[in-house]
Design a protein around this motif. Structure first.
Motif, PDB file in Angstrom:
ATOM      1  N   ALA A 187       0.528  -1.198  -0.127  1.00  0.00           N
ATOM      2  CA  ALA A 187      -0.492  -0.353  -0.186  1.00  0.00           C
ATOM      3  C   ALA A 187       0.677   1.526  -0.156  1.00  0.00           C
ATOM      4  N   GLY A 188       1.886   1.039   0.859  1.00  0.00           N
ATOM      5  CA  GLY A 188       2.930   2.256   0.286  1.00  0.00           C
ATOM      6  C   GLY A 188       3.808   2.601  -0.560  1.00  0.00           C
ATOM      7  N   ARG A 189       3.669   1.228  -0.953  1.00  0.00           N
ATOM      8  CA  ARG A 189       5.203   1.125  -2.184  1.00  0.00           C
ATOM      9  C   ARG A 189       3.606   1.743  -3.817  1.00  0.00           C
ATOM     10  N   LEU A 190       2.797   1.566  -3.294  1.00  0.00           N
ATOM     11  CA  LEU A 190       1.994   1.767  -5.013  1.00  0.00           C
ATOM     12  C   LEU A 190       1.237   2.623  -5.934  1.00  0.00           C
ATOM     13  N   GLU A 191       2.474   2.838  -7.078  1.00  0.00           N
ATOM     14  CA  GLU A 191       2.345   4.249  -7.645  1.00  0.00           C
ATOM     15  C   GLU A 191       0.644   4.541  -7.999  1.00  0.00           C
ATOM     16  N   ASP A 192       0.346   5.160  -8.369  1.00  0.00           N
ATOM     17  CA  ASP A 192      -1.210   6.098  -8.759  1.00  0.00           C
ATOM     18  C   ASP A 192      -1.410   4.996  -9.463  1.00  0.00           C
ATOM     19  N   GLU A 193      -0.286   4.472 -10.577  1.00  0.00           N
ATOM     20  CA  GLU A 193      -1.191   3.845 -12.026  1.00  0.00           C
ATOM     21  C   GLU A 193      -1.994   2.811 -11.260  1.00  0.00           C
ATOM     22  N   GLN A 194      -1.403   2.021 -10.362  1.00  0.00           N
ATOM     23  CA  GLN A 194      -1.249   0.191 -10.584  1.00  0.00           C
ATOM     24  C   GLN A 194      -2.551   0.844  -9.492  1.00  0.00           C
ATOM     25  N   CYS A 195      -2.717   1.942  -8.349  1.00  0.00           N
ATOM     26  CA  CYS A 195      -4.166   2.112  -8.203  1.00  0.00           C
ATOM     27  C   CYS A 195      -5.392   2.139  -8.491  1.00  0.00           C
ATOM     28  N   ASP A 196      -4.436   2.945  -9.762  1.00  0.00           N
ATOM     29  CA  ASP A 196      -5.939   2.869 -10.841  1.00  0.00           C
ATOM     30  C   ASP A 196      -6.255   1.519 -11.762  1.00  0.00           C
ATOM     31  N   LEU A 197      -6.137   0.986 -11.901  1.00  0.00           N
ATOM     32  CA  LEU A 197      -5.438  -0.899 -12.355  1.00  0.00           C
ATOM     33  C   LEU A 197      -6.138  -1.892 -11.726  1.00  0.00           C
ATOM     34  N   LEU A 198      -6.060  -1.626  -9.776  1.00  0.00           N
ATOM     35  CA  LEU A 198      -6.582  -2.405  -8.889  1.00  0.00           C
ATOM     36  C   LEU A 198      -8.322  -2.007  -9.366  1.00  0.00           C
ATOM     37  N   TYR A 199      -7.692  -0.783  -9.054  1.00  0.00           N
ATOM     38  CA  TYR A 199      -9.778   0.223  -8.822  1.00  0.00           C
ATOM     39  C   TYR A 199     -10.106  -0.397 -10.402  1.00  0.00           C
ATOM     40  N   GLU A 200      -9.850  -0.036 -11.429  1.00  0.00           N
ATOM     41  CA  GLU A 200     -10.098  -0.522 -12.462  1.00  0.00           C
ATOM     42  C   GLU A 200     -10.660  -2.032 -12.043  1.00  0.00           C
ATOM     43  N   ARG A 201     -10.263  -3.117 -11.803  1.00  0.00           N
ATOM     44  CA  ARG A 201     -10.145  -4.566 -11.729  1.00  0.00           C
ATOM     45  C   ARG A 201     -12.186  -4.261  -9.871  1.00  0.00           C
ATOM     46  N   PHE A 202     -11.511  -3.797  -9.602  1.00  0.00           N
ATOM     47  CA  PHE A 202     -12.938  -3.750  -8.992  1.00  0.00           C
ATOM     48  C   PHE A 202     -14.172  -3.623  -9.144  1.00  0.00           C
ATOM     49  N   LEU A 203     -14.184  -2.522 -10.222  1.00  0.00           N
ATOM     50  CA  LEU A 203     -15.213  -2.624 -10.525  1.00  0.00           C
ATOM     51  C   LEU A 203     -15.773  -3.040 -11.626  1.00  0.00           C
ATOM     52  N   GLU A 204     -14.929  -4.140 -12.217  1.00  0.00           N
ATOM     53  CA  GLU A 204     -14.856  -5.147 -13.077  1.00  0.00           C
ATOM     54  C   GLU A 204     -15.481  -6.334 -12.655  1.00  0.00           C
ATOM     55  N   VAL A 205     -14.782  -6.720 -11.070  1.00  0.00           N
ATOM     56  CA  VAL A 205     -15.869  -7.773 -10.822  1.00  0.00           C
ATOM     57  C   VAL A 205     -16.681  -7.473  -9.474  1.00  0.00           C
ATOM     58  N   TYR A 206     -17.370  -6.151  -9.581  1.00  0.00           N
ATOM     59  CA  TYR A 206     -18.327  -5.122  -8.821  1.00  0.00           C
ATOM     60  C   TYR A 206     -19.706  -5.896  -9.906  1.00  0.00           C
ATOM     61  N   GLU A 207     -18.952  -5.368 -11.107  1.00  0.00           N
ATOM     62  CA  GLU A 207     -20.526  -5.661 -12.546  1.00  0.00           C
ATOM     63  C   GLU A 207     -20.788  -6.563 -12.703  1.00  0.00           C
ATOM     64  N   GLU A 208     -19.593  -8.138 -12.257  1.00  0.00           N
ATOM     65  CA  GLU A 208     -19.474  -9.330 -12.219  1.00  0.00           C
ATOM     66  C   GLU A 208     -20.350  -9.350 -11.322  1.00  0.00           C
ATOM     67  N   GLU A 209     -20.792  -9.305 -10.274  1.00  0.00           N
ATOM     68  CA  GLU A 209     -21.669  -9.651  -9.300  1.00  0.00           C
ATOM     69  C   GLU A 209     -22.925  -8.620  -8.690  1.00  0.00           C
ATOM     70  N   TRP A 210     -23.018  -7.817 -10.133  1.00  0.00           N
ATOM     71  CA  TRP A 210     -24.774  -7.140 -10.185  1.00  0.00           C
ATOM     72  C   TRP A 210     -25.388  -8.561  -8.861  1.00  0.00           C
ATOM     73  N   VAL A 211     -26.336  -7.666  -8.108  1.00  0.00           N
ATOM     74  CA  VAL A 211     -27.948  -8.623  -8.120  1.00  0.00           C
ATOM     75  C   VAL A 211     -28.527  -7.573  -7.924  1.00  0.00           C
ATOM     76  N   GLY A 212     -30.337  -8.096  -8.730  1.00  0.00           N
ATOM     77  CA  GLY A 212     -30.953  -7.062  -8.192  1.00  0.00           C
ATOM     78  C   GLY A 212     -31.829  -7.813  -7.314  1.00  0.00           C
ATOM     79  N   PHE A 213     -32.714  -7.099  -6.588  1.00  0.00           N
ATOM     80  CA  PHE A 213     -33.768  -7.739  -5.647  1.00  0.00           C
ATOM     81  C   PHE A 213     -35.065  -8.386  -5.979  1.00  0.00           C
ATOM     82  N   ALA A 214     -34.953  -9.136  -5.511  1.00  0.00           N
ATOM     83  CA  ALA A 214     -36.020 -10.641  -5.835  1.00  0.00           C
ATOM     84  C   ALA A 214     -37.446  -9.942  -6.207  1.00  0.00           C
ATOM     85  N   ASP A 215     -38.033  -8.591  -5.766  1.00  0.00           N
ATOM     86  CA  ASP A 215     -39.377  -8.230  -6.046  1.00  0.00           C
ATOM     87  C   ASP A 215     -38.897  -7.049  -6.608  1.00  0.00           C
ATOM     88  N   ALA A 216     -37.845  -6.990  -7.699  1.00  0.00           N
ATOM     89  CA  ALA A 216     -38.007  -5.413  -7.902  1.00  0.00           C
ATOM     90  C   ALA A 216     -38.287  -6.010  -9.151  1.00  0.00           C
TER      91      ALA A 216
END
Length: 149
Positions: free
Chosen positions: A91-120
């Motif tokens: 965490a201390g040595r992480l370059e901004d670009e590496q953080c950006d890539l990890l956040y993009e990965r979070f967005l990817e897995v977040y989208e892969e995990e999308w769920v709606g409410f059963a009653d929607a």
């Protein structure tokens, strides 16, 4: 006076929020965080995920107040997450670009995990069957919100 029956409400239209009303943003984000933590070699405990959510809320408050921008918000979230899963050196040595890539990965897995409410969907179908127009209101990023809808 009430006769015990629910009041009948006649609506001309219904406005609903997307996140955490039709779409389970919180659960989707928690699942995405869990996957990212696992990919980073950590264990996705409830405590770590809760801490990550509280960090995100605190950082979003700073972003709304104009203290930090979007890129800093994302990078700080990643740095805090790594520290929370005990990868302090990374965490201390992480370059901004590496953080950006990890956040993009979070967005990817977040989208892969999308769920709606059963009653929607049943609720929306019921309104459609009654010819009641529905408007979905959201303050999220337009492209992502369109995909959710």
């Amino acid at each position: 006076m009430s006769d015990g029956r629910p009041a009948r409400i006649l609506a001309r239209a219904v406005v609903v929020d997307l996140d955490d009303t039709l779409f389970d943003h919180r659960e989707s984000a928690r699942r995405g965080l869990a996957r990212l933590i696992h990919e980073l070699g950590g264990t996705a405990t409830a405590e770590i995920i809760d801490t990550a959510e509280m960090t995100a809320e605190r950082l979003m408050g700073r972003r709304r107040a104009g203290e930090i921008g979007r890129a800093d918000y994302r990078r700080l979230r990643i740095r805090h997450l790594l520290a929370d899963i005990d990868q302090r050196l990374e965490a201390g040595r992480l370059e901004d670009e590496q953080c950006d890539l990890l956040y993009e990965r979070f967005l990817e897995v977040y989208e892969e995990e999308w769920v709606g409410f059963a009653d929607a969907v049943p609720m929306l179908r019921g309104l459609h069957d009654r010819r009641i127009p529905v408007a979905v209101l959201t303050n999220g990023p337009e492209e992502r919100q369109q995909r959710k809808a």
